[in-house]
Write an enzyme that holds these catalytic residues in place. Structure first.
Site, PDB file in Angstrom:
ATOM      1  N   ARG A  25       0.725  -1.226   0.001  1.00 59.39           N
ATOM      2  CA  ARG A  25       0.017   0.018  -0.079  1.00 59.39           C
ATOM      3  C   ARG A  25       0.948   1.190  -0.039  1.00 59.39           C
ATOM      4  NH1 ARG A  25      -1.394   1.560   4.497  1.00 59.39           N
ATOM      5  NH2 ARG A  25      -2.034  -0.485   5.390  1.00 59.39           N
ATOM      6  N   TYR A  47     -17.600  16.568 -14.236  1.00 54.15           N
ATOM      7  CA  TYR A  47     -17.961  15.230 -14.419  1.00 54.15           C
ATOM      8  C   TYR A  47     -18.841  14.770 -13.374  1.00 54.15           C
ATOM      9  CZ  TYR A  47     -17.692  10.073 -13.802  1.00 54.15           C
ATOM     10  OH  TYR A  47     -18.155   8.883 -13.631  1.00 54.15           O
ATOM     11  N   ASP A  66      -8.806  19.194 -13.796  1.00 52.80           N
ATOM     12  CA  ASP A  66      -8.979  17.789 -14.085  1.00 52.80           C
ATOM     13  C   ASP A  66      -8.748  17.664 -15.820  1.00 52.80           C
ATOM     14  OD1 ASP A  66     -10.176  15.332 -15.351  1.00 52.80           O
ATOM     15  OD2 ASP A  66     -11.864  15.382 -13.730  1.00 52.80           O
ATOM     16  N   LYS A 124      -9.379   6.543 -18.928  1.00 53.30           N
ATOM     17  CA  LYS A 124      -9.805   7.246 -20.207  1.00 53.30           C
ATOM     18  C   LYS A 124      -8.441   7.314 -21.317  1.00 53.30           C
ATOM     19  CE  LYS A 124     -13.534   7.935 -18.242  1.00 53.30           C
ATOM     20  NZ  LYS A 124     -13.609   7.719 -16.985  1.00 53.30           N
TER      21      LYS A 124
HETATM   22  N1  PLP Z   1     -12.786  13.057 -14.380  1.00 49.24           N
HETATM   23  C1  PLP Z   1     -13.542  12.996 -15.686  1.00 49.24           C
HETATM   24  C2  PLP Z   1     -13.587  14.191 -16.564  1.00 49.24           C
HETATM   25  C3  PLP Z   1     -14.234  11.761 -15.929  1.00 49.24           C
HETATM   26  O1  PLP Z   1     -14.627  11.644 -17.117  1.00 49.24           O
HETATM   27  C4  PLP Z   1     -14.270  10.617 -15.083  1.00 49.24           C
HETATM   28  C5  PLP Z   1     -14.765   9.249 -15.465  1.00 49.24           C
HETATM   29  O2  PLP Z   1     -15.739   9.430 -16.308  1.00 49.24           O
HETATM   30  C6  PLP Z   1     -13.522  10.704 -13.837  1.00 49.24           C
HETATM   31  C7  PLP Z   1     -12.786  11.975 -13.552  1.00 49.24           C
HETATM   32  C8  PLP Z   1     -13.347   9.666 -12.826  1.00 49.24           C
HETATM   33  O3  PLP Z   1     -12.761   8.698 -13.197  1.00 49.24           O
HETATM   34  P1  PLP Z   1     -12.928   7.285 -12.944  1.00 49.24           P
HETATM   35  O4  PLP Z   1     -14.126   6.821 -13.739  1.00 49.24           O
HETATM   36  O5  PLP Z   1     -11.442   6.669 -13.471  1.00 49.24           O
HETATM   37  O6  PLP Z   1     -12.966   7.104 -11.473  1.00 49.24           O
END
Ligand code: PLP
Length: 385
Positions: free
Chosen positions: A51, A103, A175, A200
Site C-alpha cells: 500500500r 464530471y 481535471d 480514459k
Molecule cells: N474525471 C473525468 C473528466 C471523467 O470523465 C471521469 C470518469 O468518467 C472521472 C474523472 C472519474 O474517473 P474514474 O471513472 O476513473 O474514477
C-alpha cells in the site's frame, strides 16, 4: 530520461522506464507482491509494504510526472479516488468553487459525501473568467476546473483563473482527463494540481480503471501521498504495468483521435439531423480561440444534439454499428453515450436542465478506426430512423 527531453512522444516511450536491475529486462517487471523482506527490523531496502509503494507503480508515477512536466505524480485506484484524495485536503468550513459542467461522479462525490463534512461547494459557469471573481468568499480554499468539460466541452481559461485564485491565496485543481497530457499542460498555465482519470485516454484500451495526480509542490505532494497511504486507494501492479504499456502509444493515439474527431465533427455539422455539433476545434465553438491558445490539439470527444423525442434518440444510438453504446471515453474504440440517462444521471435535475444536458444531447468518444467508417455509421443509423 525525464531531464533529457521535453518531447512528449519520446517521453511516452521512455520516461520512468529503465532496464530492470536484475535481468536487464527492457520492460518494467510486474512486482506482484504485497510485502518486502527486511534484513533488519525497521530497515527495508527500498519498500516495506504494497500500500505504501511498489516498483511497478514507481515507474508509472515517473512516467506520468514526465508527461505533465511535473516534479511529482501519485497514481490511484481510480480517477475518483484521486478526486477524493484532493478533496480530503479540505478542512470543515471550507468553500470550493467547482465548474458547473463537472464530471457527474466528481459532482456527486462533492455534493453527497464531502458536503456532509461541512464543506460548501458552489457550481459556477467558469467560461467567463472575469465573472468568477465575485464568487470567491473569505473561506474559499480551492477552485476545481475541468476543461474541456464533460459532456458540454466548455473550455475554461486556466491561466486567468489561476492568476485570480492565487491572488486570493486559493489552490487550483485542473481535471485534464479530456485533453490528456498530450494536448494541454495545466501546470505550465499556473494550476497547482493536475488530475487524470487514467481509465480514459492514458489507459486508452477500455480495460483499466485508474487515476493520477501530478504536481510540483513538495509539501502538497507529501500530504497527498500520506492521504493515499492512510486511506489505501492504490492501483494494482498489473494495472500499473498495463498503463505503462498504454502510455508508450499515447502521443500517436491522441493524434489519431483528434484527426478523426475533427473530420467527424465537420461531417456531422453538414447533417441537418443535428441541431448542434460541439467540438472545441470547430470555429463555431464559443471558446474556440481560447482552445487554440491553451491547447495543442482539440482531443477526441464530440457532443451533438439530435432532433426528436427520446425514443428516436435511443433508436439512433441502438442503430449504430461501429460505435458501441457505453459509458466511458478515450479508448481506441468509438463509443456513444447518452449523458442524461448514463454518465450524468446523478447531476441534480435543475442543474442538468440549466446546463442543457437533456434527452437530445449525445456524446461521441471518437476512436481510432477509419473515420470514413465512423461517418458512414452515423449516416446509416440516421437513415434507419
Ligand atoms: N474525471 C473525468 C473528466 C471523467 O470523465 C471521469 C470518469 O468518467 C472521472 C474523472 C472519474 O474517473 P474514474 O471513472 O476513473 O474514477
Amino acid at each position: 530520461m525525464t531531464k533529457l527531453t521535453d518531447k512528449q512522444a519520446t517521453l511516452c516511450v521512455h520516461a520512468g522506464v529503465t532496464p530492470d536491475a536484475t535481468h536487464q529486462a527492457i520492460m518494467t517487471p510486474i512486482y506482484q507482491t504485497s510485502t518486502y523482506v527486511q534484513d533488519f527490523p525497521g530497515q527495508p531496502k527500498t519498500h516495506d509494504y504494497g500500500r505504501a509503494g511498489n516498483p511497478t507503480r514507481d515507474a508509472l508515477e515517473l512516467s506520468l510526472a514526465a508527461l505533465e512536466g511535473a516534479d511529482h505524480s501519485i497514481s490511484f485506484a481510480s480517477g475518483l479516488a484521486a478526486v477524493q484524495a484532493v478533496a480530503q485536503l479540505l478542512k470543515p468550513g471550507s468553500h470550493v468553487l467547482v465548474c458547473d459542467d463537472v464530471y457527474g461522479g466528481s459532482g456527486r462525490l462533492f455534493r453527497e459525501l464531502f458536503a456532509q463534512y461541512d464543506i460548501e461547494f458552489d457550481f459556477v459557469d467558469m467560461t467567463t473568467a472575469a465573472d468568477l471573481q465575485a464568487c470567491f468568499k473569505p473561506n474559499t480554499r480551492m477552485v476545481w476546473v475541468e476543461t474541456p468539460t464533460n459532456p458540454l466541452l466548455k473550455v475554461i481559461d486556466i491561466a486567468a483563473i489561476s492568476e485570480m485564485a492565487h491572488a486570493a491565496g486559493v489552490m487550483v485543481v485542473v481535471d485534464n482527463t479530456f485533453a490528456s497530457p498530450i494536448f494541454q499542460s495545466p501546470l505550465q498555465l499556473g494550476a497547482d494540481v493536475v488530475l487524470h482519470s487514467l481509465t480514459k485516454y492514458i489507459g486508452g484500451h477500455s480495460d483499466i480503471i485508474g487515476g493520477a495526480l501530478m504536481l510540483n509542490d513538495q509539501d502538497l505532494h507529501e500530504r497527498l501521498r500520506f492521504i493515499q497511504f492512510a486511506a489505501g486507494a492504490v492501483n494494482a501492479p498489473m494495472d500499473c504495468f498495463l498503463l505503462l504499456r498504454s502510455i508508450k502509444t499515447l502521443a500517436i493515439r491522441m493524434q489519431a483521435h483528434q484527426h478523426n474527431a475533427m473530420n467527424f465533427a465537420l461531417a456531422l455539422q453538414d447533417m441537418p439531423a443535428f441541431s448542434e455539433v460541439i467540438y472545441p476545434g470547430l470555429a463555431s465553438h464559443p471558446q474556440h480561440e481560447l482552445a487554440r491558445r491553451q491547447m495543442r490539439g482539440f482531443s477526441g470527444i464530440v457532443s451533438v444534439r439530435l432532433e426528436g423525442d427520446f425514443a428516436r434518440v435511443a433508436r439512433f444510438m441502438q442503430a449504430l454499428q461501429v460505435f458501441s453504446l457505453a459509458e466511458s471515453l478515450g479508448g481506441v474504440e468509438s463509443l456513444i453515450n447518452h449523458p442524461e440517462t448514463m454518465t450524468h444521471a446523478s447531476v441534480p435535475e435543475p442543474l442538468r436542465q440549466k446546463l442543457g444536458i437533456d434527452s437530445n444531447l449525445l456524446r461521441f468518444s471518437v476512436g481510432i478506426e477509419d473515420v470514413e467508417d465512423l461517418i458512414s455509421d452515423v449516416s446509416q443509423a440516421l437513415a434507419s430512423l
